[in-house]
Design a protein around this motif. Sequence first.
Motif, PDB file in Angstrom:
ATOM      1  N   LEU A 133       0.804  -1.090   0.104  1.00 38.69           N
ATOM      2  CA  LEU A 133       0.125   0.458  -0.120  1.00 38.69           C
ATOM      3  C   LEU A 133       0.730   1.485   0.568  1.00 38.69           C
ATOM      4  O   LEU A 133       0.657   2.150  -0.244  1.00 38.69           O
ATOM      5  N   THR A 134       2.123   1.721   0.237  1.00 38.94           N
ATOM      6  CA  THR A 134       3.354   2.724   0.489  1.00 38.94           C
ATOM      7  C   THR A 134       3.183   3.293  -0.437  1.00 38.94           C
ATOM      8  O   THR A 134       2.933   4.379  -0.349  1.00 38.94           O
ATOM      9  N   PRO A 135       2.961   2.899  -1.457  1.00 40.82           N
ATOM     10  CA  PRO A 135       2.908   3.579  -3.398  1.00 40.82           C
ATOM     11  C   PRO A 135       2.328   4.081  -2.974  1.00 40.82           C
ATOM     12  O   PRO A 135       1.743   6.069  -3.266  1.00 40.82           O
ATOM     13  N   ILE A 136       0.629   4.015  -3.065  1.00 41.12           N
ATOM     14  CA  ILE A 136      -0.535   4.504  -2.883  1.00 41.12           C
ATOM     15  C   ILE A 136      -0.457   6.070  -1.537  1.00 41.12           C
ATOM     16  O   ILE A 136      -0.991   7.311  -1.650  1.00 41.12           O
ATOM     17  N   ILE A 137      -0.276   5.631  -0.647  1.00 34.55           N
ATOM     18  CA  ILE A 137       0.002   6.758   1.019  1.00 34.55           C
ATOM     19  C   ILE A 137       0.766   7.283   0.301  1.00 34.55           C
ATOM     20  O   ILE A 137       0.228   8.527   0.533  1.00 34.55           O
ATOM     21  N   TYR A 138       2.087   6.796  -0.003  1.00 27.02           N
ATOM     22  CA  TYR A 138       2.985   8.138  -0.642  1.00 27.02           C
ATOM     23  C   TYR A 138       2.253   9.043  -1.512  1.00 27.02           C
ATOM     24  O   TYR A 138       2.072   9.947  -1.522  1.00 27.02           O
ATOM     25  N   THR A 139       1.719   8.919  -2.493  1.00 25.09           N
ATOM     26  CA  THR A 139       0.699   9.413  -4.303  1.00 25.09           C
ATOM     27  C   THR A 139       0.582  10.331  -2.838  1.00 25.09           C
ATOM     28  O   THR A 139       0.299  11.904  -3.237  1.00 25.09           O
ATOM     29  N   ALA A 140      -1.014   9.372  -2.228  1.00 23.95           N
ATOM     30  CA  ALA A 140      -1.624  10.616  -1.522  1.00 23.95           C
ATOM     31  C   ALA A 140      -1.269  11.797  -0.441  1.00 23.95           C
ATOM     32  O   ALA A 140      -1.799  12.608  -0.712  1.00 23.95           O
ATOM     33  N   SER A 141      -0.356  11.264   0.380  1.00 24.44           N
ATOM     34  CA  SER A 141       0.284  12.616   0.668  1.00 24.44           C
ATOM     35  C   SER A 141       0.909  13.760  -0.180  1.00 24.44           C
ATOM     36  O   SER A 141       0.745  14.825   0.173  1.00 24.44           O
ATOM     37  N   ILE A 142       1.566  13.605  -1.456  1.00 24.88           N
ATOM     38  CA  ILE A 142       2.005  14.319  -2.024  1.00 24.88           C
ATOM     39  C   ILE A 142       0.884  14.925  -2.820  1.00 24.88           C
ATOM     40  O   ILE A 142       0.526  16.474  -3.103  1.00 24.88           O
ATOM     41  N   ILE A 143      -0.214  14.162  -3.273  1.00 19.73           N
ATOM     42  CA  ILE A 143      -1.202  15.231  -3.878  1.00 19.73           C
ATOM     43  C   ILE A 143      -1.930  16.400  -2.653  1.00 19.73           C
ATOM     44  O   ILE A 143      -2.612  17.321  -2.555  1.00 19.73           O
ATOM     45  N   LEU A 144      -1.812  15.963  -1.307  1.00 27.85           N
ATOM     46  CA  LEU A 144      -2.195  16.714  -0.237  1.00 27.85           C
ATOM     47  C   LEU A 144      -1.734  17.707  -0.123  1.00 27.85           C
ATOM     48  O   LEU A 144      -1.909  19.301   0.261  1.00 27.85           O
ATOM     49  N   LEU A 145      -0.174  17.479  -0.202  1.00 28.80           N
ATOM     50  CA  LEU A 145       1.017  18.689   0.183  1.00 28.80           C
ATOM     51  C   LEU A 145       0.984  19.691  -0.952  1.00 28.80           C
ATOM     52  O   LEU A 145       1.190  20.922  -1.391  1.00 28.80           O
TER      53      LEU A 145
ATOM     54  N   ALA B 242      11.660   2.793   3.238  1.00 27.36           N
ATOM     55  CA  ALA B 242      11.385   0.987   3.396  1.00 27.36           C
ATOM     56  C   ALA B 242      10.777   0.047   2.313  1.00 27.36           C
ATOM     57  O   ALA B 242      11.314  -1.008   2.334  1.00 27.36           O
ATOM     58  N   SER B 243      10.201   0.226   2.098  1.00 24.80           N
ATOM     59  CA  SER B 243       8.805  -0.662   0.845  1.00 24.80           C
ATOM     60  C   SER B 243       9.868  -0.755  -0.061  1.00 24.80           C
ATOM     61  O   SER B 243      11.172  -2.079  -0.337  1.00 24.80           O
ATOM     62  N   ILE B 244      10.815   0.252  -0.947  1.00 23.25           N
ATOM     63  CA  ILE B 244      11.361   0.161  -1.827  1.00 23.25           C
ATOM     64  C   ILE B 244      12.878  -0.656  -1.889  1.00 23.25           C
ATOM     65  O   ILE B 244      13.727  -1.383  -2.546  1.00 23.25           O
ATOM     66  N   ILE B 245      13.516   0.556  -0.529  1.00 21.40           N
ATOM     67  CA  ILE B 245      14.708  -0.269  -0.436  1.00 21.40           C
ATOM     68  C   ILE B 245      14.519  -1.860   0.142  1.00 21.40           C
ATOM     69  O   ILE B 245      15.854  -3.328  -0.158  1.00 21.40           O
ATOM     70  N   ALA B 246      13.602  -2.092   0.941  1.00 23.89           N
ATOM     71  CA  ALA B 246      13.170  -3.618   1.469  1.00 23.89           C
ATOM     72  C   ALA B 246      13.278  -4.544  -0.117  1.00 23.89           C
ATOM     73  O   ALA B 246      13.935  -5.828  -0.103  1.00 23.89           O
ATOM     74  N   LYS B 247      12.403  -4.281  -0.838  1.00 19.54           N
ATOM     75  CA  LYS B 247      12.524  -4.866  -2.115  1.00 19.54           C
ATOM     76  C   LYS B 247      13.579  -5.235  -2.766  1.00 19.54           C
ATOM     77  O   LYS B 247      13.683  -6.358  -3.369  1.00 19.54           O
ATOM     78  N   ASP B 248      14.307  -4.141  -2.744  1.00 20.38           N
ATOM     79  CA  ASP B 248      15.536  -4.342  -4.147  1.00 20.38           C
ATOM     80  C   ASP B 248      16.935  -4.822  -3.166  1.00 20.38           C
ATOM     81  O   ASP B 248      17.489  -5.128  -3.207  1.00 20.38           O
TER      82      ASP B 248
END
Lengths: 365, 557
Positions: free
Chosen positions: A70-82, A121-127
């Motif tokens: 879900l992290t990409p969605i949360i991140y996108t949402a917070s950028i939109i809010l900003l 964390a999600s990106i680093i963990a994936k890679d």
Amino acid sequence: MSRIRSSRYDHIDPILIYLLLSAILFGFLSLYSADHQNWGLITKQLIRATPALIATAILFKLNKRTLQDLTPIIYTASIILLIMVLLLGYMTNGAQRWLNLGLFKFEPSELVKISLPLTLASIIAKDGLPLKNYSIIKSSLLIILPFILVLKQPDLGTALIIATIGGLCLFLSGLSRMIILSLCALLCISSPIIWSQMHDYQKQRVITLLNPEDDIQHHGYHTHQSKIAIGSGGMTGKGLLNGTQNQLGFVPEHKTDFVFSLICEELGFIGATFWLSLVLAIGVRAILLGYRQYCLFSKLCCISVGCNFMLNAWINMAMVTGIIPVVGIPLPLISYGGTSFVMTLLGFAIVLKLGNPDPRKQGAW
Amino acid sequence: MSKLRNVHTERMITKKRLVIVVSIFVCAYILLLSNLYTIQIKKHEYYLGLATQYHTRNVRIEPQRGKIYDANKHVLATDQTTFIACYPKLPLDQQEFIQQSALSTRKASKTHQCSEVESWDYAHINHWNNDAIILKTHLTRQYAQGNKLSHLIGYTSHASINPLSNEQASTHQSGVNGIESYYDDQLKGYPGKKVHTINASGTIQQTHTLSKSIAGEDIYTTIHSNLQKKAHYLLDGHSGTVIMLNPNTGAIIAAVSTPSFDPKNPIKSADYKNSNLLNRITQATYPPASTLKPIFSLLALEDQHISVQDKIHDPGYYLVGNKRFRDWKRQGHGEVDLNKAINESCDTYFYMLGHRLGIDTLVNYLSLFKFNQATQIDLPNEKNNLIPTAQYRRARSGGWYDGHTIITAIGQGDLAVTPISLARATMLLANKGYDHQLHINKSNQSIAKTPTLKVQDKNWEIIHTILSSVTQTGTAKKFAGSSYSVAGKTGSAQVKAIDKKADYYTLKQYEKDHSLFIGFSPVINPEVAIVTIIEHEPLAVKVSKSMLDYYWEVTQK
């Protein structure tokens, strides 16, 4: 045997819960005093905490992997809010930091403080580790975007915290020394440029910090009054509800950003030391829980939430005691103000969810 | 999972870096704690002092100033509460206002403006509960008789009103003149002290009294308000003074100096052309003129330089060398004995007497009537008399000649005395030499047990008899037909010398003679003595008569 006896709450760390509850109680005590013995502020603070509780309930139903996805969605949402803040934001004290959501005001930069480390964390963990070059570049972009948006508000303090938290994730993941050193060098070289790009009021705050007694009537007023309140508290303080400087309105913003001065005035050096220990205990406990995790995502999440908490608290208290310039950073868990309180609770909810005190029992990954 | 992860490597990487991060945090928190230690423990006293400075305000509690009463216990001066409202001069931004008032009381006083308000308005403004308006009360002096006693009672001054005052600036009153100044220590009392706890906008939250104020002592004077009012009424429009006293005690029962001023606004009511702030009772000097004649006569009789029977011929002048000293009566008084000399105020007789006695004897006679000393009356800044003593004569530019001695004998020349010292001489003349301390405060009375003047009774009788005939047939015959007996002597002090009598009418007002009268009543066992001096107008006898008429009218009731 232990498996049979363990309940479904076994993977939740009780120590962190106790520490958090004491901190929240301590905060309510301070707000009770700050609001001249009214329950109003506390009630409002509690009402605002309900979204955090709902979010926590949902969070505990989720699978850990679902959260990571879900992290990409949360991140996108917070950028939109900003971006929305910049477009339709609510002005106070010359900065656009809040979104008016009808029932309450919302400060999206507080959300970024949580969503950014989760995403990283999600990106680093994936890679996986050691860090790959492309994940460094991806992460850097993810950090720079909210950094610039928050800087535009303008809110230099929060922007720096966001950059620091993002950088921390990369640092923990073993960012190479070469890159760190060259970044530091770059910062030193570009500091005159940064200074010239700063707003006048930001420059003034730095100047005031260097000469605190220079202009106590205007720019140095906040810090001057807050230091008087803190200093007059002495070793044991004037007693709860008896702090003259805070109760009589000499310290500005004593319910929100400057609430630490009230703690120091009324509970003295002993009370302040108690609160510092509590902050350190909560932060270190979260880091320790993260350290124990085998899962890199969980590990980075817990550590960055713990660090974020200690960083915010330190910056606020350093500001109130005059170590650093005045920045609009509230004291987490104590300052009156919905977004910070909710986000701090939510951050620790994630730590409780991901930070299993005994990961081996759970079968690790 | 695309590839197998090396969990151990991951753990090692994060562990090293975590140690660094945690140590940085620990250092940062130690820095924070040490900073707190510096502020809260090391500099505790300093900051506690600053905090106290900000949230408390020390205030004086004004003591009630002592009241001043007249002889009949009517209040002459008392304190009254005045209401003051101070408001910001400019509509300030609230925050700015709060900061200013909290930070610097001195600065705030510049931003405020104060004015006196009525008690009703005060209550009204108080009801608004507006923090921006600062309300204060303070005590001001009220004078029941207004300008009729201003030279005796004096007035008080206030320190300036500071709307956010600390200890220094208060509404403390201090006496500036008259009784208010002379008895200031007694009247002022002792201030109390209280501490206000104030909030950032300067509103008082709590008040704690440290010590109560002690009211000043009251002063009971010997002044009769009625006489004072009457004298002021008679002198109104003229410059001059009337002093009435009790020759048996030295108590001043009335003393007026005109023009006078408003004791509530002495500066505003100042009239420098007429010098209304000058207290003519103690601070102005006049030539005593012919009022000295009975004094010189008495002492010359006592020393047997003259006798009652001695007669001289007065051609209208007295010749010394080739210089003529003219009598006021150009054609002369003819054959003159002592009785006639005083009755008609014959100058030639006294020119001759003065010339015969010499200046040293004249100065000695003046000293016997205490003209060489201040009266020590309980009023501030009494002026000294000018007596031509040997020392003065030596220092005099132009030297001292017989001519000077001769005109000294009729109270002219360099001689200049204060009305109050003339009043003391009159008292001595009336009570046969008992020098009671002149006083206004009753408790300052001190009665002389023995006379300071050793003069035979028969000589006193001679002079008293002559003086009482002055008021029947002599220069003060306006008194003839009064219901009471009175002894007195007139005088007219020359301001500008003239050659011909007719020239007098061409003189400007301010060049005309001062008129004087000294007297006492009744002739036997006098109970009141009076001195009247009116500048440039021949009204002294008329005013004195009105005063004595009024005195007896009041006392007979």
